[in-house]
Motif scaffolding. Sequence first.
Motif, PDB file in Angstrom:
ATOM      1  N   ALA A  38       0.829  -1.259   0.038  1.00 50.50           N
ATOM      2  CA  ALA A  38      -0.036   0.077  -0.044  1.00 50.50           C
ATOM      3  C   ALA A  38       0.943   1.386  -0.004  1.00 50.50           C
ATOM      4  O   ALA A  38       0.264   2.389  -0.023  1.00 50.50           O
ATOM      5  CB  ALA A  38      -0.874  -0.161   1.278  1.00 50.50           C
ATOM      6  N   GLY A  39       2.089   1.223  -0.261  1.00 50.81           N
ATOM      7  CA  GLY A  39       3.057   2.193  -0.268  1.00 50.81           C
ATOM      8  C   GLY A  39       3.217   2.762   1.204  1.00 50.81           C
ATOM      9  O   GLY A  39       3.128   2.239   2.227  1.00 50.81           O
ATOM     10  N   SER A  58       4.438  -1.899  -8.508  1.00 45.94           N
ATOM     11  CA  SER A  58       2.900  -1.216  -8.667  1.00 45.94           C
ATOM     12  C   SER A  58       1.805  -2.299  -8.618  1.00 45.94           C
ATOM     13  O   SER A  58       0.680  -2.406  -8.167  1.00 45.94           O
ATOM     14  CB  SER A  58       2.959  -0.425 -10.074  1.00 45.94           C
ATOM     15  OG  SER A  58       3.096  -1.300 -11.109  1.00 45.94           O
ATOM     16  N   PRO A  96      -0.736   6.505   1.345  1.00 43.62           N
ATOM     17  CA  PRO A  96      -1.712   6.244   0.340  1.00 43.62           C
ATOM     18  C   PRO A  96      -3.116   7.029   0.125  1.00 43.62           C
ATOM     19  O   PRO A  96      -3.362   7.238   1.072  1.00 43.62           O
ATOM     20  CB  PRO A  96      -1.945   4.624   0.194  1.00 43.62           C
ATOM     21  CG  PRO A  96      -1.883   4.433   1.912  1.00 43.62           C
ATOM     22  CD  PRO A  96      -0.827   5.584   2.595  1.00 43.62           C
ATOM     23  N   THR A 145       1.695   8.009  -2.422  1.00 45.05           N
ATOM     24  CA  THR A 145       1.370   6.573  -3.129  1.00 45.05           C
ATOM     25  C   THR A 145      -0.172   6.724  -3.721  1.00 45.05           C
ATOM     26  O   THR A 145      -0.940   7.076  -2.714  1.00 45.05           O
ATOM     27  CB  THR A 145       1.594   5.427  -2.282  1.00 45.05           C
ATOM     28  OG1 THR A 145       2.883   5.508  -1.722  1.00 45.05           O
ATOM     29  CG2 THR A 145       1.194   4.372  -3.039  1.00 45.05           C
ATOM     30  N   VAL A 146      -0.475   6.413  -4.943  1.00 43.03           N
ATOM     31  CA  VAL A 146      -1.801   6.115  -5.335  1.00 43.03           C
ATOM     32  C   VAL A 146      -2.134   4.949  -5.606  1.00 43.03           C
ATOM     33  O   VAL A 146      -1.329   4.217  -6.367  1.00 43.03           O
ATOM     34  CB  VAL A 146      -2.280   7.179  -6.511  1.00 43.03           C
ATOM     35  CG1 VAL A 146      -2.048   8.771  -6.046  1.00 43.03           C
ATOM     36  CG2 VAL A 146      -1.245   7.263  -7.533  1.00 43.03           C
ATOM     37  N   ILE A 147      -3.115   4.659  -4.845  1.00 47.26           N
ATOM     38  CA  ILE A 147      -3.622   2.901  -5.392  1.00 47.26           C
ATOM     39  C   ILE A 147      -4.770   3.242  -6.484  1.00 47.26           C
ATOM     40  O   ILE A 147      -5.670   3.882  -6.127  1.00 47.26           O
ATOM     41  CB  ILE A 147      -4.356   2.356  -4.017  1.00 47.26           C
ATOM     42  CG1 ILE A 147      -3.136   2.320  -2.857  1.00 47.26           C
ATOM     43  CG2 ILE A 147      -4.674   0.980  -4.346  1.00 47.26           C
ATOM     44  CD1 ILE A 147      -3.821   1.907  -1.325  1.00 47.26           C
ATOM     45  N   ILE A 177      -0.072  13.148   0.390  1.00 48.80           N
ATOM     46  CA  ILE A 177      -0.130  11.575  -0.269  1.00 48.80           C
ATOM     47  C   ILE A 177       1.182  11.365  -1.149  1.00 48.80           C
ATOM     48  O   ILE A 177       1.719  12.318  -1.758  1.00 48.80           O
ATOM     49  CB  ILE A 177      -1.182  11.319  -1.181  1.00 48.80           C
ATOM     50  CG1 ILE A 177      -2.649  11.685  -0.323  1.00 48.80           C
ATOM     51  CG2 ILE A 177      -1.170  10.267  -2.054  1.00 48.80           C
ATOM     52  CD1 ILE A 177      -2.757  10.826   0.815  1.00 48.80           C
ATOM     53  N   ARG A 206       0.434   2.008  -6.910  1.00 52.30           N
ATOM     54  CA  ARG A 206      -0.095   0.635  -6.653  1.00 52.30           C
ATOM     55  C   ARG A 206      -1.513   0.237  -7.411  1.00 52.30           C
ATOM     56  O   ARG A 206      -2.289   1.142  -7.414  1.00 52.30           O
ATOM     57  CB  ARG A 206      -0.336   0.233  -5.199  1.00 52.30           C
ATOM     58  CG  ARG A 206       0.783   0.473  -4.500  1.00 52.30           C
ATOM     59  CD  ARG A 206       2.071  -0.502  -4.638  1.00 52.30           C
ATOM     60  NE  ARG A 206       3.032  -0.268  -3.787  1.00 52.30           N
ATOM     61  CZ  ARG A 206       4.115   0.384  -3.740  1.00 52.30           C
ATOM     62  NH1 ARG A 206       4.107   1.151  -4.982  1.00 52.30           N
ATOM     63  NH2 ARG A 206       5.092   0.304  -2.752  1.00 52.30           N
ATOM     64  N   TYR A 243       5.041  10.195  -7.883  1.00 51.56           N
ATOM     65  CA  TYR A 243       4.144   9.516  -6.946  1.00 51.56           C
ATOM     66  C   TYR A 243       4.484   7.876  -7.206  1.00 51.56           C
ATOM     67  O   TYR A 243       4.524   7.423  -8.174  1.00 51.56           O
ATOM     68  CB  TYR A 243       2.465   9.860  -7.170  1.00 51.56           C
ATOM     69  CG  TYR A 243       2.032  11.039  -6.514  1.00 51.56           C
ATOM     70  CD1 TYR A 243       1.490  11.116  -5.454  1.00 51.56           C
ATOM     71  CD2 TYR A 243       2.047  12.098  -7.552  1.00 51.56           C
ATOM     72  CE1 TYR A 243       1.225  12.515  -4.947  1.00 51.56           C
ATOM     73  CE2 TYR A 243       1.472  13.192  -7.523  1.00 51.56           C
ATOM     74  CZ  TYR A 243       1.160  13.422  -6.153  1.00 51.56           C
ATOM     75  OH  TYR A 243       0.793  14.824  -5.570  1.00 51.56           O
TER      76      TYR A 243
END
Lengths: 241, 241, 241, 241
Positions: free
Chosen positions: D18-19, D206, D22, D151-153, D149, D178, D175
């Motif tokens: 999940a980074g 990712s 996130p 990390t972007v899921i 943020i 994931r 960024y």
Amino acid sequence: MGFQRAPVCMIPDTTDPAGSDPALLVVDMQCGAFNADSDAPMACTATSVDGGLDRVAEYTNDLVEAARNADVPIIWGKEQHRPDLADYGAEFLCSEPIHALENSEGVSLASAMDVDDPVSRPAEYEVTKRRYDLFFRTDLEYILETYDIDTVIVTGIMTNICVHYTAHGAHQRDYAVRVPEECTAAPTEYLHEAGLKFIEYLQPDSLQSVADVIGSLETYEGNAIVRHVKETGTVDPSARR
Amino acid sequence: MGFQRAPVCMIPDTTDPAGSDPALLVVDMQCGAFNADSDAPMACTATSVDGGLDRVAEYTNDLVEAARNADVPIIWGKEQHRPDLADYGAEFLCSEPIHALENSEGVSLASAMDVDDPVSRPAEYEVTKRRYDLFFRTDLEYILETYDIDTVIVTGIMTNICVHYTAHGAHQRDYAVRVPEECTAAPTEYLHEAGLKFIEYLQPDSLQSVADVIGSLETYEGNAIVRHVKETGTVDPSARR
Amino acid sequence: MGFQRAPVCMIPDTTDPAGSDPALLVVDMQCGAFNADSDAPMACTATSVDGGLDRVAEYTNDLVEAARNADVPIIWGKEQHRPDLADYGAEFLCSEPIHALENSEGVSLASAMDVDDPVSRPAEYEVTKRRYDLFFRTDLEYILETYDIDTVIVTGIMTNICVHYTAHGAHQRDYAVRVPEECTAAPTEYLHEAGLKFIEYLQPDSLQSVADVIGSLETYEGNAIVRHVKETGTVDPSARR
Amino acid sequence: MGFQRAPVCMIPDTTDPAGSDPALLVVDMQCGAFNADSDAPMACTATSVDGGLDRVAEYTNDLVEAARNADVPIIWGKEQHRPDLADYGAEFLCSEPIHALENSEGVSLASAMDVDDPVSRPAEYEVTKRRYDLFFRTDLEYILETYDIDTVIVTGIMTNICVHYTAHGAHQRDYAVRVPEECTAAPTEYLHEAGLKFIEYLQPDSLQSVADVIGSLETYEGNAIVRHVKETGTVDPSARR
């Protein structure tokens, strides 16, 4: 990987004169602007400051030295245009004469900027811009992202144009802004004051004295990635001495 | 000037008060700004203009009517923020009180804007912005591209902030700019005059009287795509009456 | 299609293999990519093409020649990174080894690109990029705006990465795209084909044979501003022979 | 001010599923795409997944629930176009039929997305986009900046288009990305696999299973600003319970 970085956030919670994770942006301190005796098109007589541009350069030299000692990254913003003006666009509609052609003497760093070897020093960079705002259509943000910057200290000329529009570019991207007032100037007192007022409107804490900014930098713990670059020559986190 | 080039060009070769292929941008003529008696945070007493904001609105109503008659697309710029301020960012650092929350009365079009049913009319659009510049992180450019716009006529409030920074956003994207002076205002005479001076610096031909802009629109041949929308309800080129 | 509109438009109404007002973008035809015997990190064995990269270069040389003859502006896209990797950012997370350092041999134009003196020729430009897409955080748009471009002909390597993401960058900015298939390659047949399919999804008319694009350029009337630059050395409209 | 935020950095030093900090981006899970029996233009039969889009929605529902429990901000990306197509631009040149008109049934959240009341919930937002990439010409970055943020899921449809180009938009803005594989789909197995390969090329870490991402979220300490919003209804740091 393995960055050891300070806690950062895009919108810093501080009124410190240097913000929390600062970078120094020195904008357009180029020969063309200093050459007030000539017809140099960027000439900026800087009557807004006693001592004129040379005095602005002295203050900026001091600030650059403080930023280097404090392990703060420095970006040297440089306005220049392709010799055939292919990137000049709407500047043909502006009030300035044609200026800042690549490879002309006018675009080099003003000799009054009495600093060692900018750009080839660790954690210092030149960024070319085609318009007033150092953020727009340039790679500046990559550098700020690398160093986890949340505050930009903006200096250079002119108060009302490149310094002001770079401050605005920072503001609308959620950076905190600091402008040490002695490190910027404009052709007239009116334009200098109006430029400062506009910057202050964006962020009231932005206007600072250069002494306060330098004082704050002297207590700054330093940017961990700048230190890594000074030690290893690269931001690559896997590099070791 | 005197460009010798093909009829398509981003940077129009004209000093016409309405440019060559104009769109009208009406920025932030919202209730909050007109409500000077209240504590409304965007309140703009507009002492820079005799008659205050109501007079600005009258001039703007006339200009909107002229733009509609001339088949010019109109964009209604609307500053608003999510109710929990998740898009507010560096505005927390600015000098303005918290303002322009979505769905509040303050963000609706000021009643002094006595125009038919904006937005639901053909070739008129609302564009939400989160900062001062209507270009930044919005979809404005898609609309301007669709209508092949090369000039933006910018009106609204305040002269020194949203009108000025939208003019700057246009300038650095190579659009020609026109600002009819009677169609903008600021809380003080100083800020209004300084805003106009800054806009004039960007493009000296930008400052115009509203009478001259309306006069020019009366002779404009009209935007062909606006006519297509008025006839068919869509920009889709395959649509036929 | 069938737009009924004025001659100026961002979104050209044509299926012509060269679009209506084209620029040629040659992306990343750099030594590093051609050096397949070495460990060169951008090496692209280009097994997707008979004859490999040298064959791609031959086709591209022909296309460059045709663009020059047709008075079409050419942009030489060049991926390079600062030696200390301060602009490398999320590429540290990517699958490629560290590559394309400024001033290294790998970033110079591949010798197989047997073209006269690029960049110093009229209406040809080098644009440095830090990521895959030649549009992002670069000054490319200024050049395209100057020449009133509405179509970009994209060539270079690799099909699936820099050519594809530059095509996407163009698409989301409302440019028409053309990709002459013989002028791009990828390390595997799969990646080449997938890259082309993704480009085709964006704009089905984008995929063309290089012969068709060259044939179309031979009938193109030429870009008037390119001719002006060839005659006067500048885009400045006031310049005369 | 007074944010209590976790140490963040733009380029996180972690391979965690999940980074490190996130946000969840749910892209285009709209009715039009689910309506495979009809002529709905965004219809996505999702033959790439056993159970089709309904199965993708089930996985995504689980992930949304986990993100809510973990105090992770959620952005609901929504592609929609103005009814007269004034923002449609180069999509007229694309292979898709006209789709996603504002206020049509097709743009509403698919009923298979069996989640409480999105958007009106704390720290959840709808962002309208006009093209594939949720970053481009939208206000997404303001929200990501507010919540620090890194990390972007990214989930949603289609693997090869909106999910992929949003992942690319994130990558080129530094960024971490994931993509839980079960939470995306495409009309064909080929396009789904190619989309995943392209995403993996950008950032090999990712690609993740939804189970691993949910497992990681269960151990995440949560975003401090999300908690502040849940407690006070606003990101305003001066707000107190």
